[in-house]
Design a protein around this motif. Sequence first.
Motif, mmCIF file in Angstrom:
data_model
loop_
_atom_site.group_PDB
_atom_site.id
_atom_site.type_symbol
_atom_site.label_atom_id
_atom_site.label_comp_id
_atom_site.label_asym_id
_atom_site.label_seq_id
_atom_site.Cartn_x
_atom_site.Cartn_y
_atom_site.Cartn_z
ATOM 1 N N TYR A 719 0.838 -1.197 0.000
ATOM 2 C CA TYR A 719 0.000 0.000 0.000
ATOM 3 C C TYR A 719 0.874 1.249 0.000
ATOM 4 N N PHE A 720 2.005 1.184 0.720
ATOM 5 C CA PHE A 720 2.934 2.307 0.738
ATOM 6 C C PHE A 720 4.071 2.113 -0.274
ATOM 7 N N SER A 721 4.692 0.926 -0.242
ATOM 8 C CA SER A 721 5.849 0.731 -1.123
ATOM 9 C C SER A 721 6.211 -0.748 -1.200
ATOM 10 N N LYS A 722 6.600 -1.185 -2.390
ATOM 11 C CA LYS A 722 7.191 -2.520 -2.549
ATOM 12 C C LYS A 722 8.661 -2.446 -2.132
ATOM 13 N N PRO A 723 9.348 -3.591 -1.977
ATOM 14 C CA PRO A 723 10.790 -3.543 -1.690
ATOM 15 C C PRO A 723 11.551 -2.840 -2.817
ATOM 16 N N LEU A 724 12.534 -2.024 -2.429
ATOM 17 C CA LEU A 724 13.294 -1.217 -3.385
ATOM 18 C C LEU A 724 14.780 -1.508 -3.264
ATOM 19 N N SER A 725 15.488 -1.297 -4.358
ATOM 20 C CA SER A 725 16.947 -1.350 -4.260
ATOM 21 C C SER A 725 17.406 -0.232 -3.327
ATOM 22 N N CYS A 726 18.602 -0.369 -2.776
ATOM 23 C CA CYS A 726 19.090 0.645 -1.831
ATOM 24 C C CYS A 726 19.156 2.021 -2.487
ATOM 25 N N GLN A 727 19.517 2.069 -3.765
ATOM 26 C CA GLN A 727 19.602 3.363 -4.454
ATOM 27 C C GLN A 727 18.220 3.988 -4.591
ATOM 28 N N ASP A 728 17.215 3.164 -5.029
ATOM 29 C CA ASP A 728 15.851 3.699 -5.169
ATOM 30 C C ASP A 728 15.280 4.101 -3.815
ATOM 31 N N PHE A 729 15.578 3.324 -2.768
ATOM 32 C CA PHE A 729 15.103 3.669 -1.424
ATOM 33 C C PHE A 729 15.650 5.025 -0.992
ATOM 34 N N ALA A 730 16.935 5.251 -1.236
ATOM 35 C CA ALA A 730 17.550 6.534 -0.862
ATOM 36 C C ALA A 730 16.957 7.678 -1.672
ATOM 37 N N ASP A 731 16.777 7.446 -2.990
ATOM 38 C CA ASP A 731 16.239 8.513 -3.851
ATOM 39 C C ASP A 731 14.831 8.911 -3.432
#
Length: 735
Positions: A719-731
């Motif tokens: 609902y909020f977010s799927k798992p992200l790569s560390c770079q996408d999470f930081a961005d």
Amino acid sequence: MKRFEKNRKTILFLCYLPMILFIGLLWNTASRQIHSQLFSTLADLARQNRYVVSSSINQKMEELERVAQGLAQREDFPQGVAIDDLATVANVLGFREIGVTGLDGMARMSTDTSYDITGREYFQVSIQGFNWVSKTLCDMRDGKKVNVCSVPVRSDSGAVIGTLLGTIETDEFFASMQVPSFHGQGYAYVVNQDGDVVLTTRSDGVEVTNFCTLLYQNPGNVDQLNQLRDCLAGKTESVNLLVNEDERHYINVSRLGYDDLWLVTGVPEHALDSGIMAQFKVIQVLSVVFAVAGLAGLFFLNLIMDRNDRHLRKLAYVDARTGIHNHFYLRETMGEFTTLGPGKGKRVAVLLFNIQQFKNINNLYGSVAGDQVLKHVAQHLSAVFGEGRTLARDTADSFVVLSPYEDWNQLLEQAETLCADLPLLPSNNNEIGVKLRCGIYRLPDGVQPDEEALFRARMACFEAPRESGVGVYCAQVQQKMERKKEQQNTIRQAIANREFKAWLQPKFCAQTRSLLGAEALARWCRPDGSVLPPGAFIADCEEMGIIGEVDEMVLEDVCRQIRDWREQGIQCPPVSVNLSRVYLSSLDIVDKIDRVLNRYKLERQAIQLEITESALVKDEDGLRDVVERMRSLGFTIVLDDFGKGYSSLSSIHDLRFDIIKIDKSFVDRIGSEQGDQMIRFIIELARALQLELVAEGVEDQSQYEFLRGLGCHAIQGYYFSKPLSCQDFADQYLQ
């Protein structure tokens, strides 16, 4: 008459002379026969030992060769090989240490130490292009007895550019090869052509560094020593010896078939006294007393020899832990089972039963409980598969049944019943649940069981459906196993290449929707750019026993990323990492985690540790000590998948978790009356125990609104977010 009296002694002697000669002949014949039986049994045992030892050595060498091929591709070999990579390879392959050298002989080890090994024989041989196993040495680091496996590292042109070596503790090395015999009193040496002992299973306190020297210490071994030296020089393939130490030992020496190594298989005479030598001495006395009945005594001797032969077979072919036959007996008797042709009656099937999670049972409950499990399984298999079938313990946790059958459905039903209904085993204060899997291979008409039949039954066992626990070999099983083997080899290479990375799924405050942290989830980032989820590799990693390496890799990736962000001035909220049951069973798990944090200069509050609820069921007492130590060091402990398993409320309280995570299966039930009530109960429980609460698997607004209204602390899900790569999470969340 007087003449007779005068020569009476001579006449009596001449009368008794044939009797004496007969007794001597009988004595000599019996001695030769019993020695021949003993040496024949030793030769059979030596053949089995050679197979086990050669397979173990070859496996270690093949693993090192695969790693060496990968290292040879590095342009900066050996200086560019990272210590962390060597340590990972050592853990994966089961070596104590892994090291690399250039042609200068300076070894860089996975323990971040360096040694000059130019004077070591294994280095000198491998530089010449050969694989080598050293004799037992003292480790330069801590003095422990080790053996070194060494292989050359070759460039693309085939030139040797260095060596790769792996050390393994001698006791551990030979424990994996040890073949019990003569009720554990038999022993073996692996020696080189000079007689130097490379490995030994001898446990009677006699320290042996050179087998020739051992024989030389007793003057009665002159002829035996000469025969031994001729054999080690390659003049004969094998030799049988009766040697003298403090007592006599029966010895078989035969070529191992690897480098210049030889296998010495022996048994002390006292191991035979109760069943063989004592009976033989009784027969000798009876032969003297009843010399007149020499022929009857000879016949009686033959009967006793048959009994001795059965006793020898029992010593060699009975498994000491379970009391049933061992794998030697299985292979000796496989030829007795032949499937008849069509319409001629019974057919034959090979059934292989495997104890699921047997390694974890030993780790969690101890080796004594493990032995009880083996006996428990053997008893139930014996009860089901009785007369007319062969039952044997084949390996540590596998049992084989050779079973003639007329009714295939009845045989299949027997196997399924065993796999489904094996009773719980009481052990101390626990009840151990023992679960079996079974693979069945039906032999074609007119074919005898062999190693290939056992292998196919084992493949069917690996692919047995979870529901029935019984798999039947077919062409699809063969194809699937080949694909699985290829997949597992790819996973091993991926671990060596550190292809497993951490992806982050954010956690948000249910009330303010602000970022609270993230959970690290393993992803396989392949060289072709594809990213595979856990479902593509976790099951294989658990089966291979390397899931702990994946856990460590994800933990290290998270710590490295947090450090890099901080160096860039980016602050990251706490990240939780999952710890598998296997990783939690490691005795030094807390020290391992602490070492990683110290390496990246992170405080313990930067990482939260997630423990799945299923780990509580396996070993709550052992886990309590681990959790308490983690808490004492300042870690935040999270109970993952709450409600999915069978943990009690007292366990949650006694283990003192900081956070519990509601399993997705409960979140999915939101909207139903029963589901809503269960969520309310869990939230009230967490509030009563003063625990923070995270709901995972939240996928729509109605679920979110319901949880927020009940006062749930944090939300995690698509609902909020799927798992992200560390770079996408930081961005997206840290800028």
